[in-house]
Motif scaffolding. Sequence first.
Motif, PDB file in Angstrom:
ATOM      1  N   PHE A   1      42.601  28.981  28.346  1.00 28.25           N
ATOM      2  CA  PHE A   1      43.860  28.828  29.077  1.00 28.25           C
ATOM      3  C   PHE A   1      44.587  30.161  29.197  1.00 28.25           C
ATOM      4  O   PHE A   1      45.075  30.528  30.271  1.00 28.25           O
TER       5      PHE A   1
ATOM      6  N   LEU B   1      43.335  33.030  29.159  1.00 31.16           N
ATOM      7  CA  LEU B   1      42.615  33.927  30.064  1.00 31.16           C
ATOM      8  C   LEU B   1      42.810  33.530  31.520  1.00 31.16           C
ATOM      9  O   LEU B   1      42.396  34.251  32.418  1.00 31.16           O
ATOM     10  N   GLY B   2      43.419  32.366  31.755  1.00 31.62           N
ATOM     11  CA  GLY B   2      43.709  31.966  33.115  1.00 31.62           C
ATOM     12  C   GLY B   2      42.805  30.878  33.674  1.00 31.62           C
ATOM     13  O   GLY B   2      42.895  30.537  34.844  1.00 31.62           O
ATOM     14  N   TYR B   3      41.914  30.321  32.877  1.00 31.95           N
ATOM     15  CA  TYR B   3      41.105  29.197  33.348  1.00 31.95           C
ATOM     16  C   TYR B   3      42.026  28.030  33.641  1.00 31.95           C
ATOM     17  O   TYR B   3      42.955  27.759  32.887  1.00 31.95           O
TER      18      TYR B   3
END
Lengths: 246, 246, 219, 219, 246
Positions: C122, C124-126
């Motif tokens: 999350f 990391l931007g997923y």
Amino acid sequence: MGNQILTIAGLNKSFNGVKVLQEINLDVNNREIISIIGPSGSGKSTLLRCICKLECIDSGVILLNGRSIYQKDFAKKPGTKIGMVFQQFNLFPHYTVLENIARPLMTVRRIDKESAIETARTLIRKVKLENKEASFPRQLSGGQMQRVAIARALAMNPDIMLFDEPTSALDPELSGEVFQTIIDLARDGMTMIIVTHEMSFAEEISNRIVFMDHGMVIEEGNPETIFHSPEKERTLSFLKRIRLIS
Amino acid sequence: MGNQILTIAGLNKSFNGVKVLQEINLDVNNREIISIIGPSGSGKSTLLRCICKLECIDSGVILLNGRSIYQKDFAKKPGTKIGMVFQQFNLFPHYTVLENIARPLMTVRRIDKESAIETARTLIRKVKLENKEASFPRQLSGGQMQRVAIARALAMNPDIMLFDEPTSALDPELSGEVFQTIIDLARDGMTMIIVTHEMSFAEEISNRIVFMDHGMVIEEGNPETIFHSPEKERTLSFLKRIRLIS
Amino acid sequence: MNFEIIADNLWFLLSAALLTIKITILSFIVALFISFIVGTMRCEKIPNSVEKMLSIYVEIFRGTPLLIQLFFIYYGLPSVGINMPGFLAAILGLALNSAAYMSEIIRASINAVPMGQKEASFVLGYNRFQSLLHIVYPQAIRVAIPPLMNSFSSLLKESSLVSVLAITELTRIGNLIYTRTYRAFEIYLTLGIIYFVMTYTVSVISKKIEKRINKAYVS
Amino acid sequence: MNFEIIADNLWFLLSAALLTIKITILSFIVALFISFIVGTMRCEKIPNSVEKMLSIYVEIFRGTPLLIQLFFIYYGLPSVGINMPGFLAAILGLALNSAAYMSEIIRASINAVPMGQKEASFVLGYNRFQSLLHIVYPQAIRVAIPPLMNSFSSLLKESSLVSVLAITELTRIGNLIYTRTYRAFEIYLTLGIIYFVMTYTVSVISKKIEKRINKAYVS
Amino acid sequence: ACSQKSETGMDKTGQDNSLKRVEEAQKLTVGLCAAYPPFESRNEKTGKIEGFDVDLANALAREIGVDVEIKDAEWQALLGGLTKGDYDVLITCMSKKEAAKENVNMSDVYYNLNDVVVVREDEKSINSPEDLKGKVIGVQLGSGSEQIADKMQGFKEIKRYNYNPEAFIDLKNKRIGAVIVGYAYAVNQMKTEKGFKILDKPLESSEIVMVLRKGEDTLTQRLNEAFANIKKNGVYDQLIGNWLKV
Ligand SMILES: Nc1ncnc2c1ncn2[C@@H]1O[C@H](COP(=O)(O)OP(=O)(O)OP(=O)(O)O)[C@@H](O)[C@H]1O
Ligand SMILES: Nc1ncnc2c1ncn2[C@@H]1O[C@H](COP(=O)(O)OP(=O)(O)OP(=O)(O)O)[C@@H](O)[C@H]1O
Ligand SMILES: NC(=O)CC[C@H](N)C(=O)O
Ligand SMILES: [Mg+2]
Ligand SMILES: [Mg+2]
């Protein structure tokens, strides 16, 4: 020699081909208290386990009061009972303190319930747990559990008691009460073999110290000699290391 | 004010009615390195987790480069990226070191494989793990894992890096290499917030120390002041306790 | 004892076994699909009403006999206008039943993936879906494979029940041969052996896969 | 929809449900007995040949469908001179099948009792049998109860298969009403509900017992 | 609940298009339960379903000029399957009484079949249907024989089997005293398995018909015509000779 209670001669034991005990000779006299010390993996526990037949041996003899412990009707004769106290207590979790002591008497000795409970109560008093007889093991502290385990072993009226690091699983504060119980036993004249890492306790209580390493008895003698002027280099270096840590 | 990168104002956060963060105000300037210290349970981790949106907040504002992190398209705008390094590393065990760094670039940023790998390689060189790029996390030491985690976060090109006790899960010998990596980052001008119990490291690297207790910022100032002549009694007693232990 | 009958019919038995395998694999695939969806949804934040519905589905299919489920789907549903051929009813019944059990396996496996993995992805931007696909599933599957292989075995055995829907899979062929020849002992013994060979093969494969997974995780 | 049929036959259905319960309980008792013996023996040092035999028993009954086992026992065995009434065959088939699974539960539960317990009892002078009876079983049973309750539920559901032996338990009665009325939807729905109520009751009881055990162990 | 029926039997205007449908498909789908030799069963050598009903279906289809597709199904599922639209017609030795449970169309009677009582050859106590009082008898679930048995009084128990063969196994193994079954089946049965006899006095006669969906009159009529034709041209007698000659 007449009061020699335990005789071990030429004892060898291996696990999967690895020699764990080599040519052990050890005599224990009546009322004698022996402490076995030595580094981890030196075979101390295995030796005790051989004596109480939890392990079978490769060769050698173990005699208790002159009778081989491997004789068929060994445990049925008087003067041939061995008590064992484990590091992990191994109390029966589904029995209360009282039952832990009384039930084995009823099951193994076929003693009737009343006398079994009576004996159990006497022993509970001895280890000073009068107010805990209805508790379950999980409700006790480690020290209390170990004292119950000692009482349970004593109930079978053993000729010799074996202790395998009885305080290693305990906090230092709790070790004291267990040591005290063992000291009381010594005063009553019980023959004992104690495996321990507590050097000061060993020195205080023992008639004799046995130092083991790599499955062999390296040196034995009275506490004074072993702890303060051991003959062997290995004993000395072991004692040095132990003192550094504690 | 123009180079203020992170602004936290009036932040409150509670878990099941229990206040964990109370009226937190904190400004972080560009290229600044802030260490947060404080006793266990004081809310340090929770603060970092709020900043990277792992926790939602009860009230208050958190602005990164002037934009609320709760804005809808927040993460898509340039200058609004936050990197986080966890105590437990949280590497992806099914990816190699290279994949741990390159895959998020490909998945999240939709960068093509070649450029992603190239970026990853650059970062692997930066954390000095050139010979480990094909290893899986389980084949690395803790210190190596943490360096991969740092590289992974850096790969997303964040504006600010958050570290939550990056060396607490490591043996002391391994902590050094992670500290070194963070120091290198500082030298490159990365803005950072570091939660740590390593006081000497905090003192060495930080521009500012923030001391938290019971969910509040008790005191903040330059390392010199906080560590050697703190104003608040609580700060002093905390520092005393910490020094006693280590 | 007269095993000539078996020899005469071996070919039929084996091709029926093939149908059994086909039914098993088909319903396993459908079950896998359903159980992934249900299991995943029950791990995620979903509206309470949906969660309730899914849990009712799981409880009902785990709380009633497969035989009744098959009867209900095949004989009962047409009277409310849902009419399907026996083969489809068989696949659907087996799949819905297995999926109820398998969704619990999937759920447990997803929950076995450490929270930190989801958090790391999350940060990391997923997004939810990417995190699931790239980070959670690959790790959950390793945990899920052994119990899922076990489900496959169960399905293989339970497929014998679809004989009651007049599908000429292994068990029904056995019954039909038996109608003409009355050699119950030989026939059912043979059927047992064929089933055993199949489940045993599955368990051997399963052990191999497990070993490989463990090895990959330890080395 | 026409639930009059159900109302008309409710008494019929409930008494059949009673038979289902009776079959389940009886075969559970037999299975419990077998599984204790098999499970215990497989934990103890026994001759290799006996161990082999027991493991073959377990593997065969777990590796083949219950349906085939029932057919074989009831219709197959008479041709080698073993002839028993349907009810007995049903109990035996269900029990042997469940016992194969349950013996693994017992085995695991016995192995979950710490080695030190057996050693302590041995040093105190308990013989193998006494140690088992007084020390090992009481502790193993606490571990075994939840999965055994689960087996009971499975047995309850699987007992629907003995309908193929022309035993008029719940499923059979359902079939019977069906061939007279062709109201499959209502009938199988009702059967499903009855089974569900039974398994649900078991699971509620099971959770209560589990809670009580855990409480006793924690306090 | 009846709305779905229109999708097969009637077209949108409520017209019966059943014959058209069969002719267009060039195929007559026949449902049967292949566990009833000599009418229909699966040949254990060829694996093909064969029997009187199968040949009859083929002969009729040839008259109409279409092909035949045989669909094997559980006896209990046949009528349900017919209404669902799985088959055009059931030709499966079904009696008027068996079919009457559902609202269906029936063809002209194509065979008259007595139900008989079968007992073991060595049976002494059952010599006529009256002797069945107090005995356990077996029938096939959902069959006409079951209906007859239900009407008769005084049995100890009626055991209802999925299939007649199971009833015969139980008869042979002395688990039941008698089986009630169609005459032709009984005769065929005794060809494969010795040790039974048929009581002289038959029970009731059943009129065997082809069964179609309610309202599919055009197809019913066409089948009746075709049947009349093969009766005239001798094909029918040939079939009787092949399969039902005693
Ligand atoms: N059941 C067993 N199987 C195989 N090897 C064993 C077994 N029990 C003990 N050993 C090995 O025998 C050696 C002696 O073990 P033992 O437990 O007697 O040592 P110890 O002196 O009691 O050590 P510690 O102080 O750690 O208790 C060790 O090398 C140990 O690994
Ligand atoms: N998910 C949660 N649910 C409920 N309470 C929580 C949760 N996370 C943290 N807390 C509570 O919030 C308080 C602050 O926790 P936090 O982890 O932020 O402290 P910390 O300063 O990071 O401590 P440490 O130095 O031990 O990591 C603690 O009392 C903790 O118990
Ligand atoms: N195909 C069939 O099974 C016919 C059944 C037959 N009508 C009977 O009475 O048993
Ligand atoms: Mg030891
Ligand atoms: Mg923290």
